[in-house]
Design a protein around this motif. Structure first.
Motif, PDB file in Angstrom:
ATOM      1  N   GLY B 284       0.396  -1.457  -0.283  1.00  0.00           N
ATOM      2  CA  GLY B 284      -0.056  -0.065  -0.207  1.00  0.00           C
ATOM      3  C   GLY B 284       1.335   1.339  -0.313  1.00  0.00           C
ATOM      4  O   GLY B 284       1.903   1.223   0.671  1.00  0.00           O
ATOM      5  N   TYR B 303      -6.217  -2.826  -1.311  1.00  0.00           N
ATOM      6  CA  TYR B 303      -5.778  -1.829  -0.454  1.00  0.00           C
ATOM      7  C   TYR B 303      -6.597  -1.152  -0.516  1.00  0.00           C
ATOM      8  O   TYR B 303      -6.900  -0.333  -1.374  1.00  0.00           O
ATOM      9  CB  TYR B 303      -3.999  -1.550  -0.181  1.00  0.00           C
ATOM     10  CG  TYR B 303      -3.077  -0.576   0.269  1.00  0.00           C
ATOM     11  CD1 TYR B 303      -3.688  -0.767   1.751  1.00  0.00           C
ATOM     12  CD2 TYR B 303      -3.429   1.011  -0.216  1.00  0.00           C
ATOM     13  CE1 TYR B 303      -2.816   0.246   2.047  1.00  0.00           C
ATOM     14  CE2 TYR B 303      -2.915   1.866   0.651  1.00  0.00           C
ATOM     15  CZ  TYR B 303      -2.942   1.341   1.719  1.00  0.00           C
ATOM     16  OH  TYR B 303      -2.273   2.264   2.348  1.00  0.00           O
ATOM     17  N   MET B 310      -4.931  -2.857   4.524  1.00  0.00           N
ATOM     18  CA  MET B 310      -4.912  -3.951   3.483  1.00  0.00           C
ATOM     19  C   MET B 310      -5.708  -4.801   3.401  1.00  0.00           C
ATOM     20  O   MET B 310      -5.639  -5.514   5.012  1.00  0.00           O
ATOM     21  CB  MET B 310      -3.676  -4.313   3.737  1.00  0.00           C
ATOM     22  CG  MET B 310      -2.897  -5.609   2.590  1.00  0.00           C
ATOM     23  SD  MET B 310      -2.954  -4.976   1.324  1.00  0.00           S
ATOM     24  CE  MET B 310      -0.635  -3.874   0.723  1.00  0.00           C
TER      25      MET B 310
END
Lengths: 200, 400
Positions: B284, B303, B310
């Motif tokens: 992410g 994400y 996540m």
């Protein structure tokens, strides 16, 4: 920014009728022909763009919902302008009262400023900028009347209609405004002369 | 003609004269000529003219976008107030399913010297809603592709870009290195179109509608780096020493050799990666936490950029996520707003709805043939979800 009197009037009447009859092109035409004008005009009363847009939206929503009951419009722009000015005044007044709770009886007058700051446009000659500076010396109502008369090209009847004042008062406001500008021009012209005269 | 009228008037009189005001406002006459004709009264005319022209201002302008936004709102108001408003009744049927598939997005971001700055598309028309599929060469030259479903191959070690069934662009010099930045080649796939692409390393990419993708004509250096705004299915060629890195504004993905689908539209607030083969690392783009996960085949990593979270889940039939390549969507327990966003991209239509209400709608499942028209798709969607809709020329209004 035009308020045409002869050319558009006939046509306007028909467009307005079509709008009332729910012909779909009419709203689009009315909106796109007037949105720039209304926005620029609204900005003369407040620097708050969102407020201007809100009022424009409310106005159009009202027109759409009540279209069957609306009266005739010989000149659509004039019609919108009057209705818009009234709504804007109400809204600005309302917000003003919300801010100043202790002062809820005072209805503020509509503050009209042609320009917040006089922007020195290069293509405008210096004398014209000088004239614009003169606007700051006059009352908001005078500025507003001058704006309708000379910037929009309205006649006195139209000016009085929009401002909801008598034709006599509209004439007075314009002529006093013009006098302020002319006086300002002479004074600044004189200073300009002195200033340059020293150089020789 | 103007001569006699104006020779004797004072400044005050001129400013009372509607015709004179109109003359100045119109700005169409030759003033030198005019003043010459009326030279007896030159100073009054000049003063009156100055006053009027000083009062012509350049006006505040409303931006085009806001003008259109407001117009769209009004159109809806008009639509609602109109008698012709179609009410389409919905069957509250529980059964049918609609759907389409959703690729899993995963966020990924590889934050190290290999991937530093954000990539900016040269073709920066973000909502790629209209027009043809575009190929933008590293030189900046843009080529329109003729086919709805175009195929592009980079061949001959990056020296040639071939548009299948179209033209071959030969002898393209590989991108030059300018200020250490390699200029990338871009493709822009508008709503309603798709594209397949073979990169110089043999990696195959399918791009879904509404995507922008940037890639080097030839991969050089340790990493094979590409950038995506949109949805793509990747079959990455195995190269042990050259990791393949896909960056996006939400997340980055790093792989060696694998098959995965990623949906990472800038306009969405999530990135979803579904892995079909091999393994991928999804990161992410949260620079503080640098959240990363490694997922296995059959898993998806999503994400969420708003929540900065996540989520990894098991997917029953991951290949359904790439059904779009073959022209259909299959989805299971997917929220209605996700489905609508997919349909917007695939059919190049615009939905107007109340987001809060849509988010409360139950998740839906189903299968959707993307080859049938939106007019055929909407009744089915309406039947499953119980929403009303109105199709206009510009958008589809969803009602509850």
């Amino acid at each position: 920014m035009m308020i045409e009197k002869t050319v558009e009037t006939k046509c306007d009447k028909d467009v307005w009728q079509d709008f009332k009859r729910e012909k779909s092109y009419a709203l689009s035409y009315i909106y796109h022909q007037n949105i720039d004008f209304l926005f620029a005009y609204g900005k003369k009363f407040t620097s708050d763009e969102e407020l201007v847009l809100d009022v424009i939206q409310d106005l159009f929503c009202y027109l759409i919902e009540k279209r069957k009951q609306l009266g005739k419009a010989e000149n659509i722009r004039m019609y919108l302008l009057k209705a818009f000015r009234r709504r804007l005044q109400k809204e600005i007044g309302k917000r003003h009262r919300e801010r100043e709770l202790n002062n809820d009886l005072a209805i503020p007058t509509l503050e009209f400023t042609i320009e917040e700051e006089v922007i020195l446009e290069e293509e405008v000659e210096e004398k014209q900028n000088e004239i614009r500076r003169g606007l700051k010396k006059m009352k908001s109502q005078q500025q507003e009347a001058l704006y309708y008369r000379f910037s929009c090209g309205m006649d006195y009847e139209q000016v009085s209609g929009v401002m909801e004042i008598s034709v006599v008062l509209a004439r007075q406001l314009v002529s006093r405004g013009v006098n302020v500008l002319r006086k300002h021009m002479k004074e600044s012209g004189f200073i300009f002369f002195l200033f340059n005269w020293k150089k020789f | 003609m103007t001569k006699n009228i104006y020779t004797k008037k004072s400044v005050e009189q001129l400013l009372e004269d509607d015709a004179f005001i109109a003359l100045v406002r119109g700005g169409k006459i030759d003033w030198e000529e005019f003043l010459l004709q009326n030279k007896d009264n030159k100073s009054s005319l000049l003063e009156a003219k100055r006053i009027i022209s000083a009062l012509q201002f350049s006006e505040d302008r409303l931006g085009h976008k806001r003008k259109i936004d407001l117009w769209q709102k009004l159109e809806i108001v008009q639509l609602k107030s109109s008698k012709r408003y179609l009410r389409i009744r919905i069957l509250q049927s529980v059964a049918a399913c609609m759907l389409f598939l959703l690729s899993l997005g995963g966020g990924f971001y590889w934050y190290n010297e290999s991937m530093t700055a954000d990539y900016e598309f040269a073709a920066n028309e973000s909502p790629v809603q209209k027009g043809k599929t575009l190929l933008v060469l590293s030189t900046g030259e843009a080529i329109q592709l003729k086919h709805e479903q175009a195929t592009i191959k980079v061949e001959n070690e990056g020296k040639e870009i071939c548009i299948v069934n179209d033209t071959t662009l030969k002898n393209l010099e590989p991108a030059k290195i300018i200020k250490k930045e390699i200029k990338l080649t871009e493709v822009v796939v508008p709503f309603g179109k798709n594209l397949s692409l073979t990169l110089s390393d043999g990696t195959k990419v399918w791009l879904n509608a509404g995507s922008r993708f940037a890639f080097p004509q030839k991969f050089e250096g340790k990493y094979r780096k590409v950038h995506l705004d949109g949805e793509g299915y990747f079959e990455v060629a195995k190269m042990k020493h050259h990791p393949f890195i896909l960056t996006s504004n939400h997340a980055n993905i790093e792989v060696l050799g694998t098959k995965f689908n990623v949906s990472t539209y800038d306009a969405d607030d999530y990135s979803e990666t579904v892995l079909l083969e091999g393994s991928v690392k999804v990161m992410g783009r949260n620079k503080l936490l640098n959240e990363k996960v490694i997922i296995e085949p059959g898993q998806s990593a999503t994400y969420n950029t708003t929540e900065k979270k996540m989520a990894v889940v098991e997917i029953e039939e991951p290949e359904k996520n790439i059904a779009w390549i073959n022209g259909w969507y299959e989805y299971k327990d997917v929220s209605l707003d996700k489905v609508l966003k997919k349909l917007e991209r695939y059919y190049n239509v615009k939905f107007i709805y109340d987001e809060n209400k849509i988010k409360k709608a139950l998740p839906i499942s189903g299968k959707l043939d993307l080859k049938s028209s939106i007019e055929n798709v909407m009744p089915i969607l309406s039947g499953v979800t119980g929403v009303n809709y109105i199709i206009t020329s510009n958008y589809i209004l969803i009602k509850h």
